[in-house]
Design a protein around this motif. Sequence first.
Motif, PDB file in Angstrom:
ATOM      1  N   TYR A  29     -81.462  81.468  32.587  1.00 61.97           N
ATOM      2  CA  TYR A  29     -81.011  80.110  32.275  1.00 61.97           C
ATOM      3  C   TYR A  29     -81.689  79.574  31.021  1.00 61.97           C
ATOM      4  O   TYR A  29     -81.031  79.061  30.107  1.00 61.97           O
ATOM      5  CB  TYR A  29     -81.287  79.183  33.460  1.00 61.97           C
ATOM      6  CG  TYR A  29     -81.076  77.724  33.140  1.00 61.97           C
ATOM      7  CD1 TYR A  29     -79.793  77.193  33.026  1.00 61.97           C
ATOM      8  CD2 TYR A  29     -82.163  76.877  32.927  1.00 61.97           C
ATOM      9  CE1 TYR A  29     -79.591  75.854  32.719  1.00 61.97           C
ATOM     10  CE2 TYR A  29     -81.975  75.543  32.614  1.00 61.97           C
ATOM     11  CZ  TYR A  29     -80.691  75.034  32.516  1.00 61.97           C
ATOM     12  OH  TYR A  29     -80.499  73.712  32.190  1.00 61.97           O
ATOM     13  N   PHE A  30     -82.998  79.699  30.961  1.00 64.16           N
ATOM     14  CA  PHE A  30     -83.712  79.165  29.797  1.00 64.16           C
ATOM     15  C   PHE A  30     -83.432  79.974  28.538  1.00 64.16           C
ATOM     16  O   PHE A  30     -83.504  79.437  27.430  1.00 64.16           O
ATOM     17  CB  PHE A  30     -85.215  79.118  30.088  1.00 64.16           C
ATOM     18  CG  PHE A  30     -85.622  77.983  30.973  1.00 64.16           C
ATOM     19  CD1 PHE A  30     -85.544  76.674  30.524  1.00 64.16           C
ATOM     20  CD2 PHE A  30     -86.065  78.211  32.271  1.00 64.16           C
ATOM     21  CE1 PHE A  30     -85.915  75.614  31.340  1.00 64.16           C
ATOM     22  CE2 PHE A  30     -86.423  77.165  33.091  1.00 64.16           C
ATOM     23  CZ  PHE A  30     -86.347  75.854  32.632  1.00 64.16           C
ATOM     24  N   PHE A  31     -83.116  81.262  28.694  1.00 69.40           N
ATOM     25  CA  PHE A  31     -82.733  82.051  27.524  1.00 69.40           C
ATOM     26  C   PHE A  31     -81.420  81.522  26.937  1.00 69.40           C
ATOM     27  O   PHE A  31     -81.273  81.410  25.712  1.00 69.40           O
ATOM     28  CB  PHE A  31     -82.595  83.525  27.904  1.00 69.40           C
ATOM     29  CG  PHE A  31     -82.248  84.410  26.744  1.00 69.40           C
ATOM     30  CD1 PHE A  31     -83.174  84.687  25.757  1.00 69.40           C
ATOM     31  CD2 PHE A  31     -80.979  84.967  26.638  1.00 69.40           C
ATOM     32  CE1 PHE A  31     -82.855  85.506  24.672  1.00 69.40           C
ATOM     33  CE2 PHE A  31     -80.650  85.782  25.570  1.00 69.40           C
ATOM     34  CZ  PHE A  31     -81.588  86.052  24.586  1.00 69.40           C
ATOM     35  N   TRP A  36     -79.074  76.388  22.623  1.00 70.20           N
ATOM     36  CA  TRP A  36     -78.396  75.091  22.624  1.00 70.20           C
ATOM     37  C   TRP A  36     -79.139  74.107  21.725  1.00 70.20           C
ATOM     38  O   TRP A  36     -80.152  74.438  21.094  1.00 70.20           O
ATOM     39  CB  TRP A  36     -78.293  74.525  24.040  1.00 70.20           C
ATOM     40  CG  TRP A  36     -77.387  75.321  24.936  1.00 70.20           C
ATOM     41  CD1 TRP A  36     -76.704  76.452  24.611  1.00 70.20           C
ATOM     42  CD2 TRP A  36     -77.091  75.050  26.306  1.00 70.20           C
ATOM     43  NE1 TRP A  36     -75.980  76.903  25.692  1.00 70.20           N
ATOM     44  CE2 TRP A  36     -76.192  76.061  26.748  1.00 70.20           C
ATOM     45  CE3 TRP A  36     -77.459  74.064  27.208  1.00 70.20           C
ATOM     46  CZ2 TRP A  36     -75.687  76.097  28.040  1.00 70.20           C
ATOM     47  CZ3 TRP A  36     -76.955  74.087  28.503  1.00 70.20           C
ATOM     48  CH2 TRP A  36     -76.080  75.097  28.906  1.00 70.20           C
ATOM     49  N   GLN A  37     -78.640  72.876  21.703  1.00 71.64           N
ATOM     50  CA  GLN A  37     -79.258  71.799  20.931  1.00 71.64           C
ATOM     51  C   GLN A  37     -79.343  70.543  21.780  1.00 71.64           C
ATOM     52  O   GLN A  37     -78.670  70.422  22.820  1.00 71.64           O
ATOM     53  CB  GLN A  37     -78.457  71.513  19.655  1.00 71.64           C
ATOM     54  CG  GLN A  37     -78.564  72.589  18.586  1.00 71.64           C
ATOM     55  CD  GLN A  37     -77.836  72.197  17.321  1.00 71.64           C
ATOM     56  OE1 GLN A  37     -76.758  71.582  17.364  1.00 71.64           O
ATOM     57  NE2 GLN A  37     -78.389  72.555  16.182  1.00 71.64           N
ATOM     58  N   VAL A  38     -80.179  69.632  21.321  1.00 68.20           N
ATOM     59  CA  VAL A  38     -80.305  68.329  21.977  1.00 68.20           C
ATOM     60  C   VAL A  38     -79.852  67.248  21.009  1.00 68.20           C
ATOM     61  O   VAL A  38     -80.385  67.142  19.896  1.00 68.20           O
ATOM     62  CB  VAL A  38     -81.754  68.064  22.431  1.00 68.20           C
ATOM     63  CG1 VAL A  38     -81.907  66.629  22.941  1.00 68.20           C
ATOM     64  CG2 VAL A  38     -82.157  69.043  23.512  1.00 68.20           C
ATOM     65  N   ARG A  39     -78.886  66.467  21.432  1.00 67.05           N
ATOM     66  CA  ARG A  39     -78.417  65.332  20.634  1.00 67.05           C
ATOM     67  C   ARG A  39     -78.357  64.116  21.530  1.00 67.05           C
ATOM     68  O   ARG A  39     -77.760  64.159  22.613  1.00 67.05           O
ATOM     69  CB  ARG A  39     -77.023  65.599  20.046  1.00 67.05           C
ATOM     70  CG  ARG A  39     -76.953  66.767  19.085  1.00 67.05           C
ATOM     71  CD  ARG A  39     -75.708  66.664  18.206  1.00 67.05           C
ATOM     72  NE  ARG A  39     -75.397  67.951  17.589  1.00 67.05           N
ATOM     73  CZ  ARG A  39     -74.451  68.775  18.026  1.00 67.05           C
ATOM     74  NH1 ARG A  39     -73.719  68.437  19.074  1.00 67.05           N
ATOM     75  NH2 ARG A  39     -74.208  69.916  17.419  1.00 67.05           N
ATOM     76  N   THR A  48     -76.361  78.538  18.600  1.00 62.51           N
ATOM     77  CA  THR A  48     -77.023  78.474  17.301  1.00 62.51           C
ATOM     78  C   THR A  48     -78.411  79.087  17.386  1.00 62.51           C
ATOM     79  O   THR A  48     -79.028  79.107  18.459  1.00 62.51           O
ATOM     80  CB  THR A  48     -77.123  77.014  16.816  1.00 62.51           C
ATOM     81  OG1 THR A  48     -77.865  76.979  15.593  1.00 62.51           O
ATOM     82  CG2 THR A  48     -77.832  76.156  17.841  1.00 62.51           C
ATOM     83  N   LEU A  49     -78.883  79.572  16.250  1.00 59.45           N
ATOM     84  CA  LEU A  49     -80.238  80.124  16.152  1.00 59.45           C
ATOM     85  C   LEU A  49     -81.204  79.120  15.532  1.00 59.45           C
ATOM     86  O   LEU A  49     -82.319  79.487  15.141  1.00 59.45           O
ATOM     87  CB  LEU A  49     -80.228  81.410  15.316  1.00 59.45           C
ATOM     88  CG  LEU A  49     -79.462  82.595  15.902  1.00 59.45           C
ATOM     89  CD1 LEU A  49     -79.415  83.749  14.904  1.00 59.45           C
ATOM     90  CD2 LEU A  49     -80.097  83.060  17.212  1.00 59.45           C
ATOM     91  N   PRO A 250     -84.356  73.206  24.655  1.00 53.89           N
ATOM     92  CA  PRO A 250     -83.955  74.355  23.830  1.00 53.89           C
ATOM     93  C   PRO A 250     -85.066  74.854  22.918  1.00 53.89           C
ATOM     94  O   PRO A 250     -85.319  76.067  22.839  1.00 53.89           O
ATOM     95  CB  PRO A 250     -82.768  73.803  23.025  1.00 53.89           C
ATOM     96  CG  PRO A 250     -82.191  72.752  23.891  1.00 53.89           C
ATOM     97  CD  PRO A 250     -83.375  72.112  24.547  1.00 53.89           C
ATOM     98  N   LEU A 251     -85.754  73.939  22.241  1.00 60.28           N
ATOM     99  CA  LEU A 251     -86.838  74.362  21.366  1.00 60.28           C
ATOM    100  C   LEU A 251     -87.996  74.925  22.173  1.00 60.28           C
ATOM    101  O   LEU A 251     -88.604  75.932  21.797  1.00 60.28           O
ATOM    102  CB  LEU A 251     -87.308  73.192  20.502  1.00 60.28           C
ATOM    103  CG  LEU A 251     -88.436  73.499  19.515  1.00 60.28           C
ATOM    104  CD1 LEU A 251     -88.067  74.652  18.590  1.00 60.28           C
ATOM    105  CD2 LEU A 251     -88.793  72.247  18.699  1.00 60.28           C
TER     106      LEU A 251
END
Length: 282
Positions: A29-31, A36-39, A48-49, A250-251
Motif C-alpha cells: 500500500y505505501f509503495f 501519489w501526490q498531496v494537494r 509520478t516520480l 507519499p513523500l
Amino acid sequence: MRQALRTASFQLLPGLAILAGLFLLPLSYFFVVSFWQVRTFRLRPDATLEQYARVFTEYGSTLAWTLAIATLIATVTAAIAFAYAHYCRFRAGRFGDGLIFLSLVTLFGGYLAKIYMWKTILGGTGALNSALMALGLTSGPIPALLFSPFAVIVTLTHYCLPLAILPVYGALRGLDDTAIEAARDLGASGPRIFRDLILAQARGGLTAAFALTLVITAADYVTPLMVGGPSSNMIGLFIQSQFGNRLNSPLGSAMAFVTIACCGLIVLTLSLTLRALTRPRT
C-alpha cells in the motif's frame, strides 16, 4: 508424497497469512502511495516520480549522513557481537550459554530506558564527566559527549548489540570442534582456520547481525531526537515528520523505500565481500 506436500503447505498457511497481513500488504500500500501526490491535504492518485526526486534533491545529504552513521554503527555492533559470540563459543566453555543468556536479558531493560541511561551517563553531571573530572583528566564537563553523533552511536550500539549477538552465536554453534581439530592436524595455520572455517561459518550470522542493526539504526528517529544534536538529524526524523506533522504520506513513503533500497545495497555489498574473503583458496 502429495499428501506430505499438502500437509506442509497447510502448516505454512498461518505464517504466510500473518506475513501478508502485517508486512506485505502494508508495504504494498505505501509503495503505491509513494507515487501519489498531496494537494489541499488530500491524496491524489497521480502516477509520478516527483516524490522520489524530492528525496534526493531535498534530503540527499541527510540520507547520505544516515547511511554513513548507520553503516558505522552496524559495523561496530557486528564486530563486537562476533568477538563476544566467538568468546562464548570457543573460550568460555560451560559458561558460554550463560553469558549469551545474560546478554539477552539486557533486552528486557527497554529501549527508552537505555536512551535515558546514556543520556544520564553522558550528561554534564553524568557518571562519565564526573569520573573524568575526578581523575583530573578534564577541568570541566565535556559538552560534546551528549547531543552529538557520538551519543547516537553509543546508544544505538548498546541497544542493537544483544540482537546482533544471537545470530552470530547461532551460526558458530553449527561449527563442529572436530573440524577445527582436523584442520590443525593437517597443518592449517591459525589465520587460515579463522578465515576458512570460523569466519565462513559465521558469514550468515554476521550478515544477519549487520542487516538487523543497519535497518534499525537507519529507521530510528527517537535516539537522534533525544541524545543527538542538530548535526545528528537522521532520515527517520524527516519520515516521521512527513507522516505525523506535514501529512505528506507519499513523500514519507518514498523516503522510507529509498532508505530500504539503500540499506539493501549496503547489505548486499557486505555479503559479497564476506563471500569473497571466505572463498576457499588453494
